[in-house]
Design an enzyme around this catalytic site. Structure first.
Site, short mmCIF file in Angstrom:
data_model
loop_
_atom_site.label_atom_id
_atom_site.label_comp_id
_atom_site.label_asym_id
_atom_site.label_seq_id
_atom_site.Cartn_x
_atom_site.Cartn_y
_atom_site.Cartn_z
N CYS A 2 49.73 32.65 42.80
CA CYS A 2 51.13 32.36 43.11
C CYS A 2 51.21 31.43 44.31
CB CYS A 2 51.96 33.60 43.36
SG CYS A 2 51.99 34.77 42.00
N ARG A 27 48.11 27.30 41.77
CA ARG A 27 48.01 28.72 42.11
C ARG A 27 48.84 29.59 41.17
NH1 ARG A 27 46.23 29.73 47.58
NH2 ARG A 27 47.20 31.76 47.40
N TRP A 76 52.19 33.33 38.93
CA TRP A 76 51.10 33.71 38.02
C TRP A 76 51.33 35.18 37.71
CZ3 TRP A 76 46.93 37.07 37.63
CH2 TRP A 76 45.92 36.70 36.72
N ASN A 102 53.69 37.12 46.90
CA ASN A 102 52.37 36.96 46.32
C ASN A 102 51.60 38.24 46.59
OD1 ASN A 102 49.94 36.07 45.33
ND2 ASN A 102 49.48 34.71 47.03
N GLY A 103 51.01 38.84 45.56
CA GLY A 103 50.26 40.08 45.74
C GLY A 103 50.66 41.11 44.71
N GLU A 485 26.58 29.03 35.88
CA GLU A 485 27.71 28.21 36.33
C GLU A 485 28.12 27.20 35.26
OE1 GLU A 485 30.73 26.56 38.79
OE2 GLU A 485 29.78 28.52 38.55
N LYS A 489 31.92 26.95 33.59
CA LYS A 489 32.72 25.72 33.55
C LYS A 489 33.22 25.44 32.14
CE LYS A 489 33.06 24.69 37.68
NZ LYS A 489 33.21 26.14 37.81
N GLU A 492 36.06 28.17 31.26
CA GLU A 492 37.32 28.23 31.97
C GLU A 492 38.23 27.04 31.74
OE1 GLU A 492 36.72 28.72 36.17
OE2 GLU A 492 35.21 27.14 36.29
N HIS A 508 15.04 39.23 22.62
CA HIS A 508 15.48 40.63 22.74
C HIS A 508 16.92 40.80 22.25
CE1 HIS A 508 11.85 41.82 24.89
NE2 HIS A 508 11.93 40.66 25.50
N LYS A 607 43.83 29.48 41.14
CA LYS A 607 42.78 28.96 42.03
C LYS A 607 42.21 30.04 42.94
CE LYS A 607 40.25 25.88 44.08
NZ LYS A 607 39.06 25.37 43.37
#
Length: 612
Positions: A2, A27, A76, A102-103, A485, A489, A492, A508, A607
């Site tokens: 947010c 955000r 968000w 925000n939270g 990583e 990428k 996402e 395996h 973010k």
């Protein structure tokens, strides 16, 4: 998560709010809204579901709203689906109190039941509306004193919050309260600003205050006053932000992500320069003495997402060079596994924003057990930077794209530098090795530039596999860390199901997933593992896989096995992550681009994850 912006001054607030929110849309972008008040207490709230441009259209780019004081928000979603009702700002029944948040308020249901019994009604599904009405309740009980109302509310709320609040009887003032979610406040002339992140207000001021936990702020035109939760006035120091506004803009690139990929040589060089003095690594600013380094008996690296993958790479490098055992922990699991920490341990917490909720909680857990902590962060004055005993600041500058690139690369450099210095101090490398590694680190920016020159080939290859449903990344040792990583990428920003596997584990179970035409990307930068990796590639190719390989210049025999190969310059084996990750960042970017997706704002992601 947010984005929050606030302004009070002599200009029209709405345009400033929209400008600030545009810098914070990374955000949160499910919905957006603004509230503006004029000196006559006239209140206008406008909200819109969807991206910020919908709100801009509804307000004629802010021109339709008059008033010099206001707050804004990009959401968000956590509590309640994306909708206009659930969008912020939220207000009490008579608009006496308006706030953005925000939270996450953990006990919102309990508080809501109490408020309903006191005659309050609710129009949304959010925890924020509960906070607004709680503040209104205490405002009326506390002789209409905003500071008292916020203090009493903070004592009742459990969870995390950054709140920006406006009271009808104080039409040109904004009040802020913070616990575990970031909030910065800036002052310039006859104006005051607040925001959840620096880029929102860089255009207007570079002088900011970082609010501490359980603090309250009162913003007036050109003035800010701070209080603790006991309503006592406190003094805070100004911090000057060295980022310029241009560094937070796209600079002619189509997306922030591709711009930030190209900024990695500078991020690496700047981070190197921050601790190198006459060919030596100097950790004075980090705050670690040679004696303290010698006393470390165990290292614990704690992080989330890409920062966790940095930690996996660091484990290989530190254990090999320093000969200290290293555990790498997901921050979201760290507290709940009741970690057994040695008193001579060092907990390294890695976070770009310095506000990642799980990482911050892990830091506090370590401190509560009496273990030394070190933060690797990119934001000066952030919560982790303030609370860790030692801090290594990466100098990546503002990173706007949700998918990290340059911050990841700067964190890797910080890890290398710590490993090399620890090894020297503890006598596990020679003086010749020490200087040779420092010299090699200095070549990395140029070598990253060299890898970036291959981007047209990678764009062509990405278009070929833009419709892929599954992609597998495989590697051994450090190359496995790179695979993690690279896979993230791809997931996402391209929404392609991808997985990273230690190549030796294929037999395996995982190899049963290989079928005709599926893309397998093998990373082969560790020469002692090269032949074993070739064998793994042959195994999956014989089962129909299409192979892409990433390896060092000189390993041209790989082309007998792979269908497409990317070469990276040779470097010290410990540092190959910094080069091999670049093609994988570009591949993820170009697959997303080929699919027509929003590269900088992938769905469902934000973010900075400031809530658990």
């Amino acid at each position: 998560m947010c984005g929050i912006v606030g302004y009070t001054g002599n200009q029209q607030a709405a345009q400033i709010l929209l400008s600030g929110l545009s810098k914070l849309e990374y955000r949160g972008y499910d919905s957006a809204g603004v509230c503006v008040r004029d000196e006559d207490k006239e209140t206008e709230i406008v909200k819109a579901k969807g991206r910020l441009k919908v709100l801009a259209e509804k307000t004629n780019d802010g021109l339709a709203l008059k008033g010099g004081c206001g707050i804004g928000h990009t959401r968000w979603a956590t509590h309640g689906e994306p909708s206009e009702d659930n969008a912020h700002p939220h207000h009490s029944s008579d608009c006496n109190v308006v706030a953005v948040h925000n939270g996450i308020i953990e006990n919102y249901q309990e508080l809501k039941e109490k408020l309903i019994k006191n005659g309050y009604t609710f129009y949304s599904q959010t925890d924020t509306e509960v906070a607004v009405n709680l503040i209104d309740y205490y405002f009326r009980k506390c002789d209409q004193n905003p500071i008292q109302a916020l203090s009493r509310s903070m004592m009742r709320i459990r969870g995390s919050y950054a709140l920006a609040v406006m009271f009808k009887d104080f039409p040109q003032e904004i009040y802020a309260a913070r616990k575990d979610s970031p909030m910065i406040i800036g002052v310039s002339g006859e104006e005051a600003f607040l925001a959840s992140d620096v880029p929102a207000i860089l255009k207007y001021t570079r002088n900011v205050y970082y609010m501490g936990n359980q603090e309250i702020a009162r913003l007036q035109k050109g003035n800010v006053t701070f209080y603790n939760i006991d309503q006592e006035e406190i003094t805070k120091e100004l911090t000057k932000i060295n980022w310029d506004e241009e560094s937070a803009e796209k600079g002619g690139y189509e997306h922030y992500m591709i711009k930030e990929i190209h900024e990695q040589p500078k991020a690496v060089q700047d981070t190197l320069n921050s601790v190198l003095r006459d060919g030596q690594i100097v950790l004075t600013d980090v705050g670690l003495s040679d004696e303290e380094i010698r006393e470390i008996g165990q290292i614990y690296i704690v992080a989330c997402g890409s920062a966790y993958h940095v930690g996996v790479s660091m484990r290989y490098v530190i254990e090999d060079l320093v000969k200290i055992p290293v555990d790498v922990e997901l921050a979201s699991e760290f507290r709940y596994k009741k970690p057994l920490l040695r008193k001579d341990g060092l907990v390294i917490v890695i976070s770009q924003s310095g506000e990642t909720a799980d990482s911050l909680a892990a830091l506090r857990e370590a401190k509560s057990k009496g273990v030394r902590t070190l933060g690797i962060v990119n934001v000066v004055g952030s919560s982790i930077a303030r609370e860790a005993e030692n801090v290594f600041y990466t100098l990546a500058g503002p990173e706007i794209a949700v998918a990290t690139t340059k911050a990841y690369s700067a964190q890797l450099i910080a890890g290398y530098l710590l490993a090399i210095q620890f090894a020297k101090v503890r006598g596990t490398i020679t003086e010749e090795q020490y200087h040779g590694m420092i010299e090699e680190l200095g070549t990395l920016p140029g070598k990253i530039e060299k890898v970036l020159e291959d981007k047209e080939r990678l764009q062509w290859f990405a278009s070929k596999f833009s419709n892929a449903k599954d992609i597998f990344f495989i590697g051994r040792g450090l190359d496995y860390a790179i695979s993690l990583e690279g896979s993230l990428k791809m997931k996402e920003i391209s929404y392609v199901h991808s997985e990273a596997y230690a190549a030796g584990e294929l037999k395996h179970g995982t190899i049963s997933l290989i079928e005709d035409g599926i893309l397998v990307i093998g990373i082969l930068t560790q020469q002692e593992l090269y032949e074993k990796m070739i064998s793994n590639l042959v195994e999956v190719k014989s089962r129909g896989a299409y192979l892409m390989g990433i390896t060092n210049y000189g390993n041209y025999g790989i082309e007998d096995t792979t269908d497409f190969t990317v070469y990276i310059p040779r470097t010290d084996a410990h540092f190959t992550t910094s080069l091999a990750i670049i093609p994988l960042q570009l591949l993820g970017y170009y697959v997303s681009l080929s699919k027509g997706l929003d590269v900088d704002k992938p769905r469902n992601l934000a973010k900075s994850v400031t809530v658990e």
